[in-house]
Design a protein around this motif. Structure first.
Motif, PDB file in Angstrom:
ATOM      1  N   SER A  50      29.327 -23.257   5.360  1.00 14.19           N
ATOM      2  CA  SER A  50      29.329 -21.956   4.683  1.00 14.19           C
ATOM      3  C   SER A  50      28.345 -21.033   5.397  1.00 14.19           C
ATOM      4  CB  SER A  50      28.936 -22.121   3.213  1.00 14.19           C
ATOM      5  OG  SER A  50      27.599 -22.578   3.104  1.00 14.19           O
ATOM      6  N   SER A  51      28.376 -19.765   5.066  1.00 14.21           N
ATOM      7  CA  SER A  51      27.518 -18.794   5.741  1.00 14.21           C
ATOM      8  C   SER A  51      26.034 -19.112   5.595  1.00 14.21           C
ATOM      9  CB  SER A  51      27.801 -17.374   5.234  1.00 14.21           C
ATOM     10  OG  SER A  51      27.555 -17.300   3.841  1.00 14.21           O
ATOM     11  N   LYS A  52      25.630 -19.667   4.457  1.00 12.95           N
ATOM     12  CA  LYS A  52      24.220 -20.025   4.261  1.00 12.95           C
ATOM     13  C   LYS A  52      23.947 -21.493   4.585  1.00 12.95           C
ATOM     14  CE  LYS A  52      23.341 -16.508   0.801  1.00 12.95           C
ATOM     15  NZ  LYS A  52      22.912 -16.227  -0.570  1.00 12.95           N
ATOM     16  N   GLY A  53      24.997 -22.247   4.906  1.00 15.83           N
ATOM     17  CA  GLY A  53      24.820 -23.641   5.284  1.00 15.83           C
ATOM     18  C   GLY A  53      24.656 -24.605   4.121  1.00 15.83           C
ATOM     19  N   ASN A  54      24.872 -24.135   2.896  1.00 16.37           N
ATOM     20  CA  ASN A  54      24.707 -25.008   1.732  1.00 16.37           C
ATOM     21  C   ASN A  54      25.923 -25.894   1.471  1.00 16.37           C
ATOM     22  OD1 ASN A  54      22.187 -23.894   1.194  1.00 16.37           O
ATOM     23  ND2 ASN A  54      23.076 -22.265  -0.053  1.00 16.37           N
ATOM     24  N   TYR A  55      27.086 -25.461   1.964  1.00 17.92           N
ATOM     25  CA  TYR A  55      28.338 -26.177   1.723  1.00 17.92           C
ATOM     26  C   TYR A  55      29.073 -26.407   3.032  1.00 17.92           C
ATOM     27  CZ  TYR A  55      27.462 -24.848  -3.093  1.00 17.92           C
ATOM     28  OH  TYR A  55      26.892 -24.689  -4.320  1.00 17.92           O
ATOM     29  N   HIS A  56      29.940 -27.421   3.020  1.00 13.19           N
ATOM     30  CA  HIS A  56      30.829 -27.675   4.143  1.00 13.19           C
ATOM     31  C   HIS A  56      32.253 -27.670   3.628  1.00 13.19           C
ATOM     32  CE1 HIS A  56      27.683 -29.916   6.814  1.00 13.19           C
ATOM     33  NE2 HIS A  56      27.555 -28.610   6.854  1.00 13.19           N
ATOM     34  N   SER A  57      33.148 -27.174   4.454  1.00 12.93           N
ATOM     35  CA  SER A  57      34.573 -27.216   4.166  1.00 12.93           C
ATOM     36  C   SER A  57      35.187 -28.200   5.160  1.00 12.93           C
ATOM     37  CB  SER A  57      35.178 -25.830   4.348  1.00 12.93           C
ATOM     38  OG  SER A  57      36.579 -25.903   4.354  1.00 12.93           O
ATOM     39  N   VAL A  58      35.849 -29.219   4.642  1.00 11.06           N
ATOM     40  CA  VAL A  58      36.483 -30.232   5.485  1.00 11.06           C
ATOM     41  C   VAL A  58      37.989 -30.095   5.315  1.00 11.06           C
ATOM     42  CG1 VAL A  58      36.710 -32.692   5.964  1.00 11.06           C
ATOM     43  CG2 VAL A  58      34.524 -31.785   5.135  1.00 11.06           C
ATOM     44  N   THR A  59      38.700 -29.865   6.409  1.00 12.20           N
ATOM     45  CA  THR A  59      40.153 -29.728   6.365  1.00 12.20           C
ATOM     46  C   THR A  59      40.787 -30.889   7.114  1.00 12.20           C
ATOM     47  OG1 THR A  59      39.948 -27.319   6.314  1.00 12.20           O
ATOM     48  CG2 THR A  59      42.109 -28.222   6.899  1.00 12.20           C
ATOM     49  N   VAL A  60      41.768 -31.518   6.449  1.00 10.56           N
ATOM     50  CA  VAL A  60      42.496 -32.634   7.048  1.00 10.56           C
ATOM     51  C   VAL A  60      43.976 -32.444   6.741  1.00 10.56           C
ATOM     52  CG1 VAL A  60      42.800 -35.130   7.117  1.00 10.56           C
ATOM     53  CG2 VAL A  60      40.546 -34.185   6.647  1.00 10.56           C
ATOM     54  N   ASN A  61      44.818 -32.574   7.769  1.00  6.85           N
ATOM     55  CA  ASN A  61      46.267 -32.496   7.592  1.00  6.85           C
ATOM     56  C   ASN A  61      46.835 -33.905   7.571  1.00  6.85           C
ATOM     57  OD1 ASN A  61      46.843 -29.574   7.684  1.00  6.85           O
ATOM     58  ND2 ASN A  61      45.903 -29.742   9.697  1.00  6.85           N
ATOM     59  N   ILE A  62      47.673 -34.180   6.571  1.00  7.15           N
ATOM     60  CA  ILE A  62      48.289 -35.502   6.480  1.00  7.15           C
ATOM     61  C   ILE A  62      49.810 -35.345   6.479  1.00  7.15           C
ATOM     62  CG2 ILE A  62      46.344 -36.322   5.083  1.00  7.15           C
ATOM     63  CD1 ILE A  62      48.481 -36.526   2.753  1.00  7.15           C
ATOM     64  N   THR A  63      50.504 -36.458   6.596  1.00  5.91           N
ATOM     65  CA  THR A  63      51.936 -36.492   6.365  1.00  5.91           C
ATOM     66  C   THR A  63      52.126 -37.077   4.979  1.00  5.91           C
ATOM     67  OG1 THR A  63      52.425 -36.760   8.711  1.00  5.91           O
ATOM     68  CG2 THR A  63      54.159 -37.381   7.162  1.00  5.91           C
ATOM     69  N   ALA A  64      52.475 -36.234   4.035  1.00  6.89           N
ATOM     70  CA  ALA A  64      52.646 -36.648   2.647  1.00  6.89           C
ATOM     71  C   ALA A  64      54.014 -37.300   2.481  1.00  6.89           C
ATOM     72  CB  ALA A  64      52.519 -35.451   1.728  1.00  6.89           C
ATOM     73  N   THR A  65      54.045 -38.363   1.687  1.00  6.20           N
ATOM     74  CA  THR A  65      55.297 -39.086   1.489  1.00  6.20           C
ATOM     75  C   THR A  65      55.823 -39.024   0.064  1.00  6.20           C
ATOM     76  OG1 THR A  65      54.077 -41.143   1.131  1.00  6.20           O
ATOM     77  CG2 THR A  65      54.840 -40.694   3.385  1.00  6.20           C
ATOM     78  N   SER A  66      54.977 -38.604  -0.895  1.00  2.38           N
ATOM     79  CA  SER A  66      55.451 -38.536  -2.272  1.00  2.38           C
ATOM     80  C   SER A  66      54.519 -37.696  -3.141  1.00  2.38           C
ATOM     81  CB  SER A  66      55.547 -39.937  -2.881  1.00  2.38           C
ATOM     82  OG  SER A  66      54.253 -40.475  -3.083  1.00  2.38           O
ATOM     83  N   LYS A  67      55.045 -37.296  -4.273  1.00  5.32           N
ATOM     84  CA  LYS A  67      54.268 -36.561  -5.271  1.00  5.32           C
ATOM     85  C   LYS A  67      53.097 -37.409  -5.752  1.00  5.32           C
ATOM     86  CE  LYS A  67      54.694 -35.234 -10.097  1.00  5.32           C
ATOM     87  NZ  LYS A  67      55.551 -34.999 -11.243  1.00  5.32           N
ATOM     88  N   GLU A  68      53.352 -38.688  -6.010  1.00  9.04           N
ATOM     89  CA  GLU A  68      52.325 -39.596  -6.512  1.00  9.04           C
ATOM     90  C   GLU A  68      51.177 -39.748  -5.514  1.00  9.04           C
ATOM     91  OE1 GLU A  68      55.994 -39.941  -8.564  1.00  9.04           O
ATOM     92  OE2 GLU A  68      55.645 -40.333  -6.442  1.00  9.04           O
ATOM     93  N   GLN A  69      51.504 -39.801  -4.240  1.00  9.75           N
ATOM     94  CA  GLN A  69      50.483 -39.905  -3.201  1.00  9.75           C
ATOM     95  C   GLN A  69      49.564 -38.677  -3.233  1.00  9.75           C
ATOM     96  OE1 GLN A  69      51.683 -39.024   0.815  1.00  9.75           O
ATOM     97  NE2 GLN A  69      50.427 -40.695   1.634  1.00  9.75           N
ATOM     98  N   LEU A  70      50.130 -37.496  -3.312  1.00 14.07           N
ATOM     99  CA  LEU A  70      49.334 -36.269  -3.332  1.00 14.07           C
ATOM    100  C   LEU A  70      48.470 -36.202  -4.576  1.00 14.07           C
ATOM    101  CD1 LEU A  70      51.870 -33.618  -1.984  1.00 14.07           C
ATOM    102  CD2 LEU A  70      49.947 -34.673  -0.779  1.00 14.07           C
TER     103      LEU A  70
END
Length: 87
Positions: A50-70
């Motif tokens: 974040s701009s003040k360094g207090n938080y981090h944003s982690v982005t990960v792309n997956i291959t989703a296979t079902s509603k239950e998995q998500l």
């Protein structure tokens, strides 16, 4: 959790997770460990402070296979210590 993922998405599909948490160098590892349990793969998370360094944003792309998995991933990612929000 009762979502409409099955109505809105056609599985399998690419699905991005953005996890926002308190600044911690271990956060990306914890996120990937949870994702690996539901969608094994080779993940390279993108981390942005974040701009003040207090938080981090982690982005990960997956291959989703079902509603239950998500739904399971949203629940378990949200339960990680220090996580504020899962998008």
């Amino acid at each position: 959790m009762n979502t409409k993922f099955d109505e809105l998405l056609e599985f399998p599909c690419r699905f991005p997770f953005k996890i926002i948490g308190h600044a911690d160098e271990q956060l990306p590892d914890r996120v990937v460990a949870v994702i690996q349990a539901h969608a094994p793969g080779d993940y390279q998370p993108s981390v942005r402070p974040s701009s003040k360094g207090n938080y981090h944003s982690v982005t990960v792309n997956i291959t989703a296979t079902s509603k239950e998995q998500l739904e399971s991933l949203y629940t378990e990612l949200g339960a990680i210590e220090g996580v504020v929000r899962v998008l």
